[in-house]
Design an enzyme around this catalytic site. Structure first.
Site, PDB file in Angstrom:
ATOM      1  N   ASP A 169       0.819  -1.215   0.000  1.00 53.47           N
ATOM      2  CA  ASP A 169       0.000   0.000   0.000  1.00 53.47           C
ATOM      3  C   ASP A 169       0.852   1.263   0.000  1.00 53.47           C
ATOM      4  OD1 ASP A 169      -2.141  -1.694   0.255  1.00 53.47           O
ATOM      5  OD2 ASP A 169      -2.946  -0.763   2.066  1.00 53.47           O
ATOM      6  N   HIS A 220       3.845  -2.139   3.179  1.00 60.59           N
ATOM      7  CA  HIS A 220       3.831  -0.784   2.598  1.00 60.59           C
ATOM      8  C   HIS A 220       5.135  -0.539   1.842  1.00 60.59           C
ATOM      9  CE1 HIS A 220       0.604  -0.437   5.564  1.00 60.59           C
ATOM     10  NE2 HIS A 220       0.160   0.595   4.865  1.00 60.59           N
TER      11      HIS A 220
HETATM   12 ZN   LIG Z   1      -2.652   3.262   3.119  1.00 57.92          ZN
END
Ligand SMILES: [Zn+2]
Length: 266
Positions: free
Chosen positions: A74, A227
């Site tokens: 993400d 991430h």
């Molecule tokens: Zn996010």
């Protein structure tokens, strides 16, 4: 296209056969390292069958076997961390899914194209990363659409609000009944996660590796949230992918199911 030596032709033939059989076998053909982790299989995800997946938020998740994992990232694209993650994935011939923030896609369109060109799935994660429950439905809807539009513009040069890959993840997993209904009505699958590395917390790459592998040992499979925007995750990826290899895990690459056009062709 890279240069092809004569002894590579049998591999190319194998790849062509696999494609005919409906299997994406690019990894077997393209991977220059025999000992690489590789991508074990491709799973087509249809929003009709799987409208909402990920056990942290929803009762349902993807149909994964024991020791199968889906890698998701993400908050990118974010130079230079995204490039480091891409390099680690390429080194192990692994395909992942990137949930992009539209604002960042608009800033780094070349990096968005590179993610797609390297065979990864480009999915959506809003325009400005808001908490949907803290803003009006209209505002949330606009932010989702603007994000899709920016990602598509970066990918294909066309600013469309119809996503070529109808996968979305809410920032902070913060959905509302109305936004969930909206995405379902538009045939966009909503992704939560089955486990995560907590890589938004302050920790070293070594601590992150320990945390995510312990959680994976407990869960044994699942959609993993990471991430690519985080330096510690980019630094951890080579060791994490080796861990998956050494412990018998198989990477599943998710792609959108065949879309309207062919489904409607009678
Ligand atoms: Zn996010």
């Amino acid at each position: 296209m890279r240069k092809m030596r004569l002894h590579q032709w049998p591999l190319l033939l194998a790849a062509a056969t696999a494609v005919l059989a409906g299997i994406t076998a690019a990894d077997a053909a393209d991977c220059p390292r025999e000992d690489a982790l590789g991508t074990a299989r491709v799973l087509s995800v249809d929003a009709k069958t799987y409208p909402r997946v990920g056990l942290k938020s929803f009762p349902q998740t993807l149909p994964l076997a024991d020791h199968e994992v889906v890698l998701t990232f993400d908050d990118g694209p974010r130079p230079p961390h995204t490039q480091k993650v891409l390099a680690a994935l390429a080194h192990e011939c692994v395909r992942a899914t990137f949930f992009l923030v539209g604002q960042s896609s608009a800033e780094s369109p070349a990096l968005v194209k590179r993610i797609a060109a390297e065979g990864h799935t480009v999915a959506h994660h809003s325009w400005s990363h808001p908490m949907s429950s803290k803003i009006s439905f209209e505002h949330a809807k606009e932010d989702i659409d603007r994000g899709i539009e920016a990602d598509e513009k970066a990918l294909h040069g066309i600013a469309t609000r119809t996503p070529s890959t109808p996968f979305f993840r809410f920032p902070y997993f913060d959905s509302t009944p109305a936004t969930l209904d909206l995405l379902q009505s538009r045939g966009i699958a909503v992704f939560g996660a089955d486990l995560w590395a907590s890589d938004w917390e302050e920790m070293t790459p070594e601590q992150e590796l320990k945390k995510v592998t312990e959680r994976l040992e407990a869960a044994r499979k699942g959609i993993i949230l990471l991430h690519d925007a985080q330096a510690r995750t980019a630094a951890m990826m080579p060791a994490f992918l080796r861990y998956l290899h050494d412990n018998g895990y198989h990477v599943v690459h998710i792609v959108p199911a065949v879309t309207q056009k062919s489904a409607n062709a009678h």
